[in-house]
Scaffold this active site. Structure first.
Site, mmCIF file in Angstrom:
data_model
loop_
_atom_site.group_PDB
_atom_site.id
_atom_site.type_symbol
_atom_site.label_atom_id
_atom_site.label_comp_id
_atom_site.label_asym_id
_atom_site.label_seq_id
_atom_site.Cartn_x
_atom_site.Cartn_y
_atom_site.Cartn_z
ATOM 1 C CB SER A 1 54.912 53.163 36.419
ATOM 2 O OG SER A 1 55.045 54.456 36.968
ATOM 3 C CG ASN B 1 45.347 47.835 34.672
ATOM 4 O OD1 ASN B 1 45.854 48.940 34.488
ATOM 5 N ND2 ASN B 1 44.350 47.661 35.539
ATOM 6 C CE1 TYR C 1 52.978 51.183 41.307
ATOM 7 C CE2 TYR C 1 54.432 52.921 40.521
ATOM 8 C CZ TYR C 1 53.280 52.175 40.396
ATOM 9 O OH TYR C 1 52.439 52.404 39.333
ATOM 10 C CG ASP D 1 45.030 37.224 44.796
ATOM 11 O OD1 ASP D 1 45.984 37.846 44.263
ATOM 12 O OD2 ASP D 1 44.921 37.105 46.022
ATOM 13 C CB VAL D 2 47.588 38.978 39.698
ATOM 14 C CG1 VAL D 2 46.477 39.506 38.812
ATOM 15 C CG2 VAL D 2 48.100 40.062 40.651
ATOM 16 C CE LYS E 1 53.351 49.226 38.181
ATOM 17 N NZ LYS E 1 52.318 48.470 37.454
ATOM 18 N N GLY F 1 42.582 43.810 36.919
ATOM 19 C CA GLY F 1 42.259 45.104 37.516
ATOM 20 C C GLY F 1 41.305 45.885 36.631
HETATM 21 N N1 LIG Z 1 47.232 55.998 38.239
HETATM 22 C C1 LIG Z 1 48.461 56.263 37.880
HETATM 23 O O1 LIG Z 1 48.883 57.427 37.939
HETATM 24 C C2 LIG Z 1 49.353 55.180 37.336
HETATM 25 C C3 LIG Z 1 50.590 55.555 36.801
HETATM 26 C C4 LIG Z 1 51.435 54.581 36.300
HETATM 27 C C5 LIG Z 1 51.050 53.265 36.326
HETATM 28 N N2 LIG Z 1 49.847 52.915 36.858
HETATM 29 C C6 LIG Z 1 49.495 51.499 36.877
HETATM 30 O O2 LIG Z 1 48.209 51.318 36.346
HETATM 31 C C7 LIG Z 1 47.664 50.100 36.850
HETATM 32 C C8 LIG Z 1 46.226 50.360 37.288
HETATM 33 O O3 LIG Z 1 46.225 51.197 38.430
HETATM 34 P P1 LIG Z 1 45.166 52.367 38.650
HETATM 35 O O4 LIG Z 1 45.946 53.616 38.780
HETATM 36 O O5 LIG Z 1 44.085 52.269 37.664
HETATM 37 O O6 LIG Z 1 44.645 52.044 40.127
HETATM 38 P P2 LIG Z 1 43.421 51.170 40.676
HETATM 39 O O7 LIG Z 1 42.128 51.728 40.231
HETATM 40 O O8 LIG Z 1 43.681 51.023 42.141
HETATM 41 O O9 LIG Z 1 43.615 49.782 39.929
HETATM 42 C C9 LIG Z 1 44.388 48.726 40.410
HETATM 43 C C10 LIG Z 1 43.624 47.455 40.116
HETATM 44 O O10 LIG Z 1 44.440 46.341 40.393
HETATM 45 C C11 LIG Z 1 43.621 45.360 40.975
HETATM 46 N N3 LIG Z 1 44.464 44.494 41.812
HETATM 47 C C12 LIG Z 1 45.294 44.860 42.810
HETATM 48 N N4 LIG Z 1 45.840 43.777 43.384
HETATM 49 C C13 LIG Z 1 45.323 42.696 42.722
HETATM 50 C C14 LIG Z 1 45.473 41.295 42.860
HETATM 51 N N5 LIG Z 1 46.271 40.752 43.807
HETATM 52 N N6 LIG Z 1 44.816 40.495 42.002
HETATM 53 C C15 LIG Z 1 44.009 41.015 41.046
HETATM 54 N N7 LIG Z 1 43.816 42.329 40.872
HETATM 55 C C16 LIG Z 1 44.456 43.156 41.708
HETATM 56 C C17 LIG Z 1 42.597 46.106 41.803
HETATM 57 O O11 LIG Z 1 41.381 45.364 41.932
HETATM 58 P P3 LIG Z 1 41.026 44.516 43.254
HETATM 59 O O12 LIG Z 1 41.507 45.309 44.437
HETATM 60 O O13 LIG Z 1 39.546 44.380 43.193
HETATM 61 O O14 LIG Z 1 41.713 43.205 43.118
HETATM 62 C C18 LIG Z 1 42.355 47.335 40.950
HETATM 63 O O15 LIG Z 1 41.254 47.155 40.084
HETATM 64 C C19 LIG Z 1 48.593 49.652 37.990
HETATM 65 O O16 LIG Z 1 49.430 48.615 37.539
HETATM 66 C C20 LIG Z 1 49.413 50.894 38.270
HETATM 67 O O17 LIG Z 1 50.673 50.602 38.813
HETATM 68 C C21 LIG Z 1 48.987 53.845 37.364
#
Ligand SMILES: NC(=O)c1ccc[n+]([C@@H]2O[C@H](COP(=O)([O-])OP(=O)(O)OC[C@H]3O[C@@H](n4cnc5c(N)ncnc54)[C@H](OP(=O)(O)O)[C@@H]3O)[C@@H](O)[C@H]2O)c1
Length: 255
Positions: free
Chosen positions: A146, A93, A159, A67-68, A163, A17
């Site tokens: 998270s 991530n 979700y 694709d994970v 986590k 990601g």
């Molecule tokens: N933003 C928050 O407030 C927050 C808080 C706590 C934890 N997190 C965690 O932080 C991490 C990153 O999230 P983000 O907030 O930065 O959102 P984001 O920009 O939507 O990032 C998620 C990434 O995961 C990739 N992804 C999703 N499914 C995938 C798959 N099957 N294979 C490979 N890649 C995949 C997506 O890329 P593609 O769609 O191109 O594959 C995307 O780049 C996540 O694990 C999320 O749970 C975020």
């Protein structure tokens, strides 16, 4: 001495990601510390945009589709990444969010959250660790969990459960892989504005929630750089199986 502790020169770091949101920030930070970074996800255009950004700042960045949820895709991506050295830092991530109440959630929604956020993280870590062990290089695996991995908020059941599982998986892998010089830790972010979180953050409940965070603000993406650097580098050499929470005090303020 301090600079050496946080130096990743000669290391190869793979970030799932890595093209968007927090993953993009992790990639930029690790590249600034000297690592060659390999960005992996499904949308290659997003990966390439971030890779170019890093290259233009003088960093070393490459992309490979992954694709994970698909073990063949994971193995292929690691084969491509190995052209740039054995991956010694993995940031697990990739993730997705879902917002159904548990009474309404479909099996499909449940499975998607677990398959990507939990099973996917295990499969990617397994691939990375297998190669670290074979090449006798050790390494650092960082799972992005998270604040919802330990606290709960209505409408986040599938979700939050994925986590929470990721935190326990972190401990299991840490215990089993320590003998190979592999450290496994987690980061538990609070709320950060990204594609994944914006739907909730822009809603009325989301705006009300931000006011209840002790620091009364969302995290800035750069606020995660200290935690990722500590866990990725020699600075964190005696840390394994632990979680660093980066949430402005959110998860300790439930009243
Ligand atoms: N933003 C928050 O407030 C927050 C808080 C706590 C934890 N997190 C965690 O932080 C991490 C990153 O999230 P983000 O907030 O930065 O959102 P984001 O920009 O939507 O990032 C998620 C990434 O995961 C990739 N992804 C999703 N499914 C995938 C798959 N099957 N294979 C490979 N890649 C995949 C997506 O890329 P593609 O769609 O191109 O594959 C995307 O780049 C996540 O694990 C999320 O749970 C975020």
């Amino acid at each position: 001495m301090i600079n050496e502790l946080f130096d990743l020169t000669g290391q190869t770091a793979l970030i799932t990601g890595g093209g968007t949101g927090l993953g993009r920030q992790f990639a930029i930070t690790l590249a600034e510390a000297g690592a060659t970074v390999v960005l992996s996800a499904r949308r290659v255009d997003k990966l390439e945009a971030t890779a170019v950004e890093i290259q233009q700042s003088g960093g070393k960045a490459h992309c490979c589709a992954m694709d994970v949820t698909d073990s063949d895709s994971i193995a292929n991506a690691f084969d491509q990444a190995s052209q740039h050295g054995t991956v010694t830092v993995l940031v697990n991530n990739a993730g997705l969010s879902t917002y159904p109440m548990l009474i309404d959630a479909s099996e499909e929604t449940w499975d998607k959250a677990q398959d990507t956020n939990l099973k996917g993280a295990w499969m990617v870590a397994k691939e990375a660790a297998t190669r670290m062990i074979k090449n006798e290089v050790g390494g650092s695996i960082i799972n992005i969990s998270s604040a919802l991995g330990t606290a709960i908020q209505k409408g986040t059941g599938p979700y939050a459960t994925s986590k929470a599982g990721l935190l326990h998986l972190t401990k299991g892998m840490a215990v089993e892989w320590a003998r190979y010089g592999i450290r496994v830790n987690a980061i538990a972010p609070g709320y950060f504005a990204t594609d994944l979180a914006n739907e909730f953050l822009e809603s009325e409940p989301g705006k009300a929630m931000v006011k209840r965070i002790p620091q009364r603000r969302l995290g800035e993406h750069e606020n995660l750089s200290g935690a990722i650097l500590l866990l990725a580098t020699e600075a964190g050499a005696y840390m394994t199986g632990t979680t660093i929470t980066v949430d402005g005090g959110h998860s300790i303020a439930t009243i």
